[in-house]
Design an enzyme around this catalytic site. Structure first.
Site, PDB file in Angstrom:
ATOM      1  N   THR A 155       0.831  -1.208   0.000  1.00 20.26           N
ATOM      2  CA  THR A 155       0.000   0.000   0.000  1.00 20.26           C
ATOM      3  C   THR A 155       0.869   1.263   0.000  1.00 20.26           C
ATOM      4  OG1 THR A 155      -0.081   0.288   2.391  1.00 20.26           O
ATOM      5  CG2 THR A 155      -1.684  -1.227   1.443  1.00 20.26           C
ATOM      6  N   CYS A 156       0.206   2.424  -0.142  1.00 21.14           N
ATOM      7  CA  CYS A 156       0.927   3.696  -0.166  1.00 21.14           C
ATOM      8  C   CYS A 156       1.215   4.231   1.226  1.00 21.14           C
ATOM      9  CB  CYS A 156       0.124   4.723  -0.958  1.00 21.14           C
ATOM     10  SG  CYS A 156      -0.011   4.251  -2.683  1.00 21.14           S
ATOM     11  N   ASP A 157       0.967   3.463   2.255  1.00 18.53           N
ATOM     12  CA  ASP A 157       1.242   3.882   3.626  1.00 18.53           C
ATOM     13  C   ASP A 157       2.699   3.536   3.964  1.00 18.53           C
ATOM     14  OD1 ASP A 157       1.419   4.277   6.308  1.00 18.53           O
ATOM     15  OD2 ASP A 157      -0.167   2.872   6.859  1.00 18.53           O
ATOM     16  N   ASN A 213      -6.311   0.231   0.238  1.00 19.99           N
ATOM     17  CA  ASN A 213      -5.671   0.545  -1.053  1.00 19.99           C
ATOM     18  C   ASN A 213      -6.077  -0.436  -2.159  1.00 19.99           C
ATOM     19  OD1 ASN A 213      -2.490   2.242  -0.990  1.00 19.99           O
ATOM     20  ND2 ASN A 213      -4.163   2.527   0.422  1.00 19.99           N
TER      21      ASN A 213
END
Ligand code: PLP
Length: 417
Positions: free
Chosen positions: A345-347, A385
């Site tokens: 994910t973009c985290d 996501n």
């Protein structure tokens, strides 16, 4: 019987049936993350628990892994169940499990979930406050209550005593309040925290429960049930293993000292991790890679995997020490590099472990395999996501069949029999 979760696949001997949701294809993408789950392992773990503590009835903690296949098999093996919410109660009752084999073991319950338990005959509930007693008196006056005690849980990887549990000093008042409200307290419970590293944590808690039993008798309650909770380590832990004599010996000695059999107290436990840790092996694919040159000239590798914190590798509920995955690719010992394993994910905090791990140089498309991924993995995953949780492939072998647990197929649906 019960149907399996949609995103699962069952393999038994020669037969193999896809139970994937539409759109993901019969096998899904060949590089999607997946888990291999060994249902036979549940029989071994159940046997190990019952052999180690024959005087204790296990009520499996559903939150640890709530797969319908797991619950079906455990129901067939005869365990009880520890449920934390209405949905978990529905899942277990839906399998035909008698309400008397269920404990609703969450000390802070929504009123509507308490009413659900009352309507469906689930009587055994835990509490740790006067406010909860007031709620139970209103919504489930026929409940049989266990007073949850605070424990010393510093020795556990995931302590919980700041959130739940009454102090020993508060118990006298809670017991008289329950009596004054017309409620039946039938015993005491505690939870030493998940992945407990020493059986001695149980000794003090069991001794404290004995004091609660004495106070309860003094307040006019019929104290007949002791719940020693969960917290027992899984098989792969570096700490003392449950099977080693120290666990069995220490807990049995504490029970014999404070609750000798002749007192006729029913003793139950709520193991989760102990049953589930070795149940699953996860296979995760490298979807992207980045090599960075550190100021000193050393090479740092970053791998982006298609499973991570929001999938099967929830950081808060796994040991902070990384387990070195088995690399499928190599036969001999290649050089190792410090590597950061990120989820998809973009985290930025989506990583598999807090610390780096040392791995050989790998490529996009390579697989990493992680054993002991059955506890607090699939039950905590989400599709943040848009990355779907790993598909689970269940296998069943001779051990369960010998115990009379089998699988039946009807119109494409599989059920346990
Ligand atoms: N019982 C209670 C009340 C819990 O909160 C938990 C886990 O959070 C368990 C049992 C299961 O614990 P474990 O998986 O450590 O055995």
């Amino acid at each position: 019987t019960a149907g399996p979760r949609s995103q699962s696949r069952f393999v038994s001997g020669e037969r193999s049936l896809s139970l994937l949701p539409p759109g993901r294809g019969r096998l899904g993408d060949q590089q999607d993350p997946f888990m291999l789950a060994d249902l036979d392992m549940l029989a071994s773990r159940h046997q190990a628990f019952c052999q180690a503590l024959p005087q204790v009835s296990p009520f499996y903690a559903v939150k640890c892994n709530s797969s319908p296949w797991v619950l079906c098999v455990l129901a067939a093996l005869g365990t009880g169940f520890d449920c934390a919410s209405q949905v978990e109660l529905e899942q277990v009752l839906g399998l035909g499990v008698a309400p008397s084999r269920i404990i609703y073991a969450n000390p802070s319950k929504p009123a509507s979930h308490i009413r659900y338990a009352a309507r469906h005959g689930v009587q055994l509930l835990t509490f740790d406050s006067e406010e909860e007693l007031t709620k139970v008196a209103q919504h489930h006056p026929g409940a049989r209550l266990l007073l949850r005690l605070r424990t010393q849980d510093r020795q556990s990887t995931f302590p919980l005593s700041t959130k739940f549990g009454a102090s020993l000093e508060a118990c006298g008042h809670l017991l008289t309040s329950a009596r004054d409200l017309g409620l039946a307290v039938v015993g005491a419970s505690f939870y030493v925290g998940s992945n407990c590293q020493t059986p001695q944590s149980f000794t003090q808690a069991i001794a404290d429960c004995r004091c609660v039993f004495e106070m309860g008798h003094g307040a006019g309650h019929d104290m007949s049930c002791l719940d020693i909770g969960g917290g027992f380590p899984g098989t792969e832990d570096s700490g003392p293993k449950f099977e080693e004599m120290s666990w069995q010996g220490v807990i049995s000695a504490a029970l014999a000292q404070d609750f000798p059999e002749e007192r006729g107290v029913k003793v139950i436990a709520e193991p989760g991790r102990f049953y589930m840790e070795s149940f699953c092996t996860a296979a995760v694919n490298i979807i992207a890679k980045k090599a960075v040159l550190e100021p000193g000239g050393s090479r740092q590798l970053m791998y982006y995997l298609n499973d991570g914190h929001y999938g099967s590798f929830r950081l808060g509920h796994r040991k902070p020490v990384p387990r070195v995955p088995i690399v499928v690719k190599f036969c001999s010992q290649p050089p190792l590099f410090p590597c950061t394993l990120y989820g998809p994910t973009c985290d930025a905090s989506d990583r598999l472990f807090l610390e780096d791990v040392r791995l050989p140089e790998l490529d996009v498309g390579d697989w990493l395999v992680f054993p002991s991924m059955g506890a607090y993995t699939s039950s905590m995953s989400c599709s943040f996501n848009g990355f779907l949780p790993a598909t689970i492939c269940y296998t069943m072998g001779p051990q369960l069949r010998c115990l009379g647990v089998g699988v039946e197929e009807e119109a494409g649906n599989l059920t346990l029999i």
